[in-house]
Design an enzyme around this catalytic site. Structure first.
Site, PDB file in Angstrom:
ATOM      1  N   ILE A  89      -2.562  -4.392  -2.846  1.00 55.13           N
ATOM      2  CA  ILE A  89      -1.128  -4.164  -2.662  1.00 55.13           C
ATOM      3  C   ILE A  89      -0.857  -2.674  -2.513  1.00 55.13           C
ATOM      4  O   ILE A  89      -1.360  -1.866  -3.295  1.00 55.13           O
ATOM      5  CB  ILE A  89      -0.338  -4.705  -3.874  1.00 55.13           C
ATOM      6  CG1 ILE A  89      -0.615  -6.198  -4.066  1.00 55.13           C
ATOM      7  CG2 ILE A  89       1.155  -4.459  -3.694  1.00 55.13           C
ATOM      8  CD1 ILE A  89      -0.160  -6.732  -5.410  1.00 55.13           C
ATOM      9  N   CYS A  90      -0.079  -2.321  -1.502  1.00 56.72           N
ATOM     10  CA  CYS A  90       0.321  -0.915  -1.334  1.00 56.72           C
ATOM     11  C   CYS A  90       1.732  -0.768  -1.911  1.00 56.72           C
ATOM     12  O   CYS A  90       2.701  -1.210  -1.308  1.00 56.72           O
ATOM     13  CB  CYS A  90       0.304  -0.530   0.141  1.00 56.72           C
ATOM     14  SG  CYS A  90       0.817   1.169   0.419  1.00 56.72           S
ATOM     15  N   LEU A  91       1.799  -0.191  -3.083  1.00 56.40           N
ATOM     16  CA  LEU A  91       3.087  -0.054  -3.762  1.00 56.40           C
ATOM     17  C   LEU A  91       3.031   1.244  -4.571  1.00 56.40           C
ATOM     18  O   LEU A  91       2.101   1.443  -5.359  1.00 56.40           O
ATOM     19  CB  LEU A  91       3.305  -1.277  -4.671  1.00 56.40           C
ATOM     20  CG  LEU A  91       4.600  -1.360  -5.465  1.00 56.40           C
ATOM     21  CD1 LEU A  91       5.811  -1.302  -4.536  1.00 56.40           C
ATOM     22  CD2 LEU A  91       4.652  -2.649  -6.277  1.00 56.40           C
TER      23      LEU A  91
END
Lengths: 157, 243
Positions: A89-91
């Protein structure tokens, strides 16, 4: 190590006590390892993920909460900010914008918010990001709904 | 030849699920294995924009990936992440600036009408007579909880309030300080890698060394330094010797 254990145990007790507080999130700690958690989150309504149940895997580092937990989708999801193969996840809050005030529960909430508000300009899934960036919202939603049906819903007979 | 009783499931017919991108729904169609297959047609909208949904995904196929990721990589990259955090030097000074206070009942009741203040780092209540630190934004933490965080980031975990540096620091040339910080980060990374080399994990140290020296090279070029840094030179030596 001791601090992270204590903090995770605190979160575990909180999760047990507030089980019904957030019906969209179900956080479960591994039976034998307090540093491994899984979560089931409901796809937010009015998104292509509505009706789907998505499984997340948490791997909590030794220096938690000074360092963020590592979180991945175990359920396939078609979303610009989730790697289609690995579930990464890119967060920002899981990386540079992490704060020790966050909890596993609040991370789940942030991921639900990300599902509803994708950031196509920092894509991990380029196909998904490109659909949105080129303005093909219908195409994005259709693909995302298809994969929700495929991977995040109980199989229909 | 006619068959009077057709078999319940003719072997030539197969039920397949398609996704109709026009209708945004799945449709079940029987496809025949006849030699001239016509493209499948959606029974709802009668278009051909159908995609076969025959790849059942395992709910847990990312599981093995997750568990196989080596803890070594976690350690190295988490460390790198922490080390590359902005301005580790500045935060170190702010950390020493903030005084440790002993919590009083008055302080707690000032912060909360019921006198119950949770430390946002450990999520435990802060009690009277404990050692604590209060940030300029008024947020209160256990001293032992907030100090390691302030070494990493000079911001409040609750409101992200940036803790200002003390005034003497401001007089320093900003660029100089940035360079020093970069060198410090490099040096510290090299130290960590030297620790790792005890077991020399899979040549990882070599790779990181190479990356680090490349980074250093770029860094010295960007800041107008000479070309005395060779990518292949032993790192861990004089990294802040820029002219």
């Amino acid at each position: 190590m001791q601090a992270s254990r204590a903090r995770l145990f605190k979160e575990y007790k909180e999760v047990q006590r507030e089980k019904t507080a957030d019906p969209d999130i179900q956080l479960v700690c591994d039976d034998s390892n307090i540093f491994k958690w899984t979560a089931l989150i409901k796809g937010p309504s009015e998104t292509p993920f509505e009706g789907g149940i998505f499984q997340l895997a948490f791997s909590v580092p030794e220096h938690y909460p000074l360092q963020p937990p590592q979180v991945r989708f175990l359920t396939k999801i078609f979303h610009p900010n989730v790697h289609f193969k690995t579930g990464e996840i890119c967060l920002d809050i899981l990386k540079t914008a992490w704060s020790p005030a966050w909890t596993l529960q609040s991370v789940c909430r942030a991921i639900i918010a990300l599902m509803a508000h994708p950031e196509p300009d920092s894509p991990l899934n380029c196909d998904s990001g490109n659909l949105l960036r080129s303005g093909d919202v219908k195409g994005y939603q259709s693909m995302a709904r298809m994969y929700t049906r495929l991977a995040a819903m109980p199989k229909k007979g | 030849m006619t068959t009077t009783a057709p078999p319940p499931t003719p072997p030539s017919l197969e039920l397949k699920t398609y996704w109709c991108h026009e209708c945004d729904m799945s449709v079940s169609l029987t496809s025949s294995h006849s030699p001239s297959p016509s493209p499948p047609l959606c029974p709802q909208c009668h278009t051909h924009f159908l995609e076969l949904m025959d790849s059942p995904f395992s709910q847990n196929d990312a599981d093995s990936f997750l568990h196989s990721s080596s803890s070594l990589f976690d350690v190295v990259f988490q460390d790198a992440l922490l080390l590359l955090a902005p301005s580790p030097r500045k935060t170190h000074t702010t950390e020493t600036i903030l005084p440790i206070i002993t919590v009083t009942e008055t302080l707690l009741s000032l912060l909360d009408p019921n006198g119950v203040v949770l430390c946002a780092v450990c999520k435990d209540a802060i009690s009277v007579d404990e050692e604590a630190k209060q940030l300029p934004c008024d947020h209160l933490y256990h001293s032992d909880c907030i100090t390691p965080w302030l070494r990493l980031r000079s911001s409040c975990p609750l409101c992200r309030f940036r803790i200002s540096e003390d005034e003497n620091e401001d007089e320093n040339d900003e660029d100089d300080e940035e360079d020093l910080n970069g060198a410090d980060v490099m040096r510290e990374m090299m130290a960590r890698m030297a620790e790792l080399s005890e077991d020399d994990f899979y040549g990882l140290r070599m790779t990181l060394n190479y990356i680090a020296s490349r980074h250093e090279l770029l860094h010295s070029n960007a800041s107008g330094g000479g070309d005395h840094h060779d990518a292949s030179s032993e790192v861990g030596g004089d990294v802040d010797g820029e002219s």
